[in-house]
Structures are given as structure tokens and as C-alpha cells.
Scaffold this active site. Structure first.
Site, PDB file in Angstrom:
ATOM      1  N   ASP A  95       0.918  -1.264   0.127  1.00  0.00           N
ATOM      2  CA  ASP A  95       0.233   0.177   0.043  1.00  0.00           C
ATOM      3  C   ASP A  95       0.896   1.337   0.098  1.00  0.00           C
ATOM      4  OD1 ASP A  95      -2.533   1.364   0.109  1.00  0.00           O
ATOM      5  OD2 ASP A  95      -2.036   1.714   2.364  1.00  0.00           O
ATOM      6  N   ASP A 135      -0.337   5.311   0.563  1.00  0.00           N
ATOM      7  CA  ASP A 135      -0.565   6.049   1.794  1.00  0.00           C
ATOM      8  C   ASP A 135      -0.617   5.335   3.223  1.00  0.00           C
ATOM      9  OD1 ASP A 135      -1.034   8.339   0.288  1.00  0.00           O
ATOM     10  OD2 ASP A 135      -3.112   7.687   0.068  1.00  0.00           O
ATOM     11  N   ASP A 154      -1.325  -0.755   5.955  1.00  0.00           N
ATOM     12  CA  ASP A 154      -1.451  -0.032   7.335  1.00  0.00           C
ATOM     13  C   ASP A 154      -3.016  -0.052   7.832  1.00  0.00           C
ATOM     14  OD1 ASP A 154      -2.106   1.936   5.122  1.00  0.00           O
ATOM     15  OD2 ASP A 154      -2.718   3.500   6.882  1.00  0.00           O
TER      16      ASP A 154
END
Length: 342
Positions: free
Chosen positions: A26, A28, A225
Site C-alpha cells: 500500500d 498512503d 496499514d
């Protein structure tokens, strides 16, 4: 491989960059936040790449093109090509192309990344519901998306045009804090029309399919995250995952994770790609990791010992995720986390 009934974080005697051939990262909250590289990300990714691990960047953000994302990564010190980037815009474009005729018009409620992805699939992006679109494609369009664009989608959908969404992330991280994501915009259209979109992005299967098709990964590791997109997407794809604590998920949310949101591994940041992961073992009626032992006592998570904070968190996860812990729902975890400074 991933186990949706996971009861504790897994260990790995081998460094993760050697145990897996491809990292599905990922962006961001993992590689960067607010456009700036997260601490240790650049060096860790460089080392992983030099070791032979294929790095693929998988994002639910449909705003930017893969080329623009790759350029940004390269500017940060993480060399990348457009082919290394997989977006939810690409996944939703494939989903639409499988259901409408070649060359069909698609009403775009979003940014350039979505338009480029649709053109790659031989579809024609249009701006108005009056241009006879065969589908509506909605993706994140940036903070300046106007109310009129949502209204245009509602007009088309009310006429019976099928609706597709790149993703439904309610929020996105930024340098200033949490901001509304495409999921918040999708809710506007959903409330106004009563319709339900077909969704392509993480954690749903179209995104995982797009990623595997484009990377050719044989032993992938999802790195993210977010529990409800990255980790759930890994569970849905039956692949292993590494949660890093550099984005929206904190220790308390991790302890409360339901089975489909439980990662295989957990680490502070992307340095975790370059190391093995310690085992969590049953110990003295609880669970041990490093110098810590965690258990459930009188409806609360208890933690004894000392050592690295992450080892304590891994032990706490094992205690919280047992039947006694029930995902830590209703359990008091504050004192245990305070011992770890988390």
C-alpha cells in the site's frame, strides 16, 4: 498462507524479503504520508529490491495515473516504473469492460487516473449523464471535487445506468490528518439514489485479481496499514500480510481486530520487511514473545515482563485473539499498552 481464523501473529525464521517473492505495498500510510516518505521507507525498500524482491505498489487511490505515482516514488528515492503501480482505477476499469461493449461511454466521477484506466480498456470517458453512458465510474477526485459531479452521477444512476466504484475507503491519511476518501463520496450518491455500486478496490476480489495478473506474483506478501482494506484484502486473497503501524491502525485497533482483519505479521514500519518475525508461543497460561507474557485476567489484558515493545504487542494480540479474549472486545487493554508506551 493467510488464515482467516488467525489466533496469533506468525513467526518467520527467514527475513520476509527472502520468504516472499513480491511485496504488494500500500502507499498512503505505508510508503508516504502527505506526499512525504515515511521514516525508514526509502532505505528499507531499496534493500528489499536489491535482495531480489519484486516491489509492487497497490493503491485504492484512483486519482493519479500509475505513471504519476511512479514518478512521485522515484522523486522520494524509491525508483519505480508505471508497471510497478496497480490502482483501483485499473481494477474497476477491467470490471466495467467485462460488462459493457467495447468502446462504450462511461460517465467519470473522479480524476485523471480513472480516465486513463478506462481508455486503456477501450472505453470512452464522458462528463455528462446526457452523453448516453453505459456505466458510471466513481473514484477519488481530490479535495476539490464539486457537488455537481455527484449530482451528475445521481442523474445517470436514476436512469438505470449501472454504477461502479473504484473503492469505498471512507478516509485517507494526509500530512494534516484524516481526510474524507472516496467511500465518503460514494455514500453521498448511495443516499441520494438508494443504489448500490459494484466495487473493485481493496479488500474485494477484483483488486486482488488485478494485482496478481499484473505482477505475476507466486509468493506475495501484502503490506499495509489498514485492517479493513489491506489486511482483509489479503485474507480474501488467501495470502499473508504484514501490518505496519505507520498509518491509520494503532495498537488498540489491532488488538480489537476481528478474524478477517488479523495480519500474519506486525511491525513498526517497513524495516519489518528485512527481518524475520519472532514466534509467539503459549507460556504459563498465556502467550509469550521476547521477554513478555500476555494473558486475559478478570476481563482485562494483562502483560508481564520486559523487552521490545513490539514483542509485547505481539503477545497481547495472541491473548486478545483467543476465545477468552474474543478479539479484546470489552477487554481493558489500556494498562497493558501503557507498559509498552503504545
Amino acid at each position: 498462507m493467510s488464515d482467516q481464523s488467525r489466533t496469533r501473529p506468525s513467526g518467520s525464521a527467514t527475513a520476509l524479503n527472502e520468504a516472499y517473492d513480491t511485496a504488494l505495498l500500500d502507499l498512503d500510510g505505508v510508503v508516504y504520508a502527505g506526499g512525504e516518505a515515511i521514516a525508514h521507507a526509502v532505505d528499507s525498500l531499496g534493500t528489499a529490491r536489491e535482495s531480489g524482491m519484486h516491489l509492487a505498489y497497490v493503491t485504492n487511490n484512483a486519482l493519479r495515473t500509475p505513471g504519476a505515482v511512479a514518478e512521485h516514488l522515484t522523486e522520494l528515492g524509491v525508483p519505480a516504473d508505471a508497471a510497478d503501480v496497480i490502482t483501483s482505477a485499473q481494477a474497476v476499469a477491467r470490471l466495467i469492460a467485462e460488462q459493457v461493449p467495447e468502446g462504450a461511454r462511461v460517465l467519470v466521477i473522479g480524476g485523471e487516473g480513472l480516465r486513463v484506466a478506462l481508455r486503456e480498456r477501450g472505453l470512452e470517458p464522458v462528463e455528462s449523464a446526457d452523453e448516453d453512458p453505459a456505466a458510471v465510474a466513481q473514484g477519488y477526485g481530490g479535495p476539490d471535487m464539486t457537488w455537481g459531479r455527484f449530482a451528475e452521477a445521481c442523474v445517470a444512476i436514476s436512469r438505470g445506468v449501472p454504477w461502479f466504484a473504484s473503492n469505498t475507503d471512507l478516509t485517507i491519511p494526509s500530512a494534516r490528518g484524516i481526510m474524507p476518501g472516496n467511500g465518503a463520496a460514494v455514500e453521498v450518491v448511495r443516499i441520494a439514489t438508494g443504489a448500490e455500486p459494484q466495487v473493485a478496490g481493496k479488500p474485494l476480489p477484483p483488486m486482488h485479481r488485478e494485482t496478481v495478473l499484473r505482477t505475476g506474483a507466486k509468493r506475495p506478501l501484502v503490506v499495509g496499514d489498514r485492517l479493513d482494506t489491506d489486511i482483509e484484502g489479503a485474507s480474501n486473497g488467501d495470502v499473508d500480510s504484514l501490518l505496519v503501524l505507520t498509518g491509520v491502525t494503532d495498537a488498540a485497533r489491532l488488538l480489537a481486530a476481528e478474524p478477517r482483519h488479523r495480519p500474519t505479521y506486525v511491525d513498526a514500519d517497513l524495516r519489518g520487511l528485512l527481518t524475520g518475525q519472532p514466534e509467539v508461543t503459549e507460556k504459563d497460561g498465556g502467550f509469550g514473545c521476547g521477554g513478555w507474557t500476555a494473558s486475559v485476567k478478570s476481563g482485562a489484558l494483562a502483560l508481564d515482563g520486559d523487552g521490545a515493545a513490539l514483542d509485547g504487542l505481539r503477545a497481547l494480540c495472541a491473548a486478545a485473539w483467543t476465545d477468552a479474549g474474543d478479539g479484546s472486545c470489552g477487554l481493558e487493554a489500556g494498562k497493558a499498552l501503557a507498559k509498552l508506551g503504545l
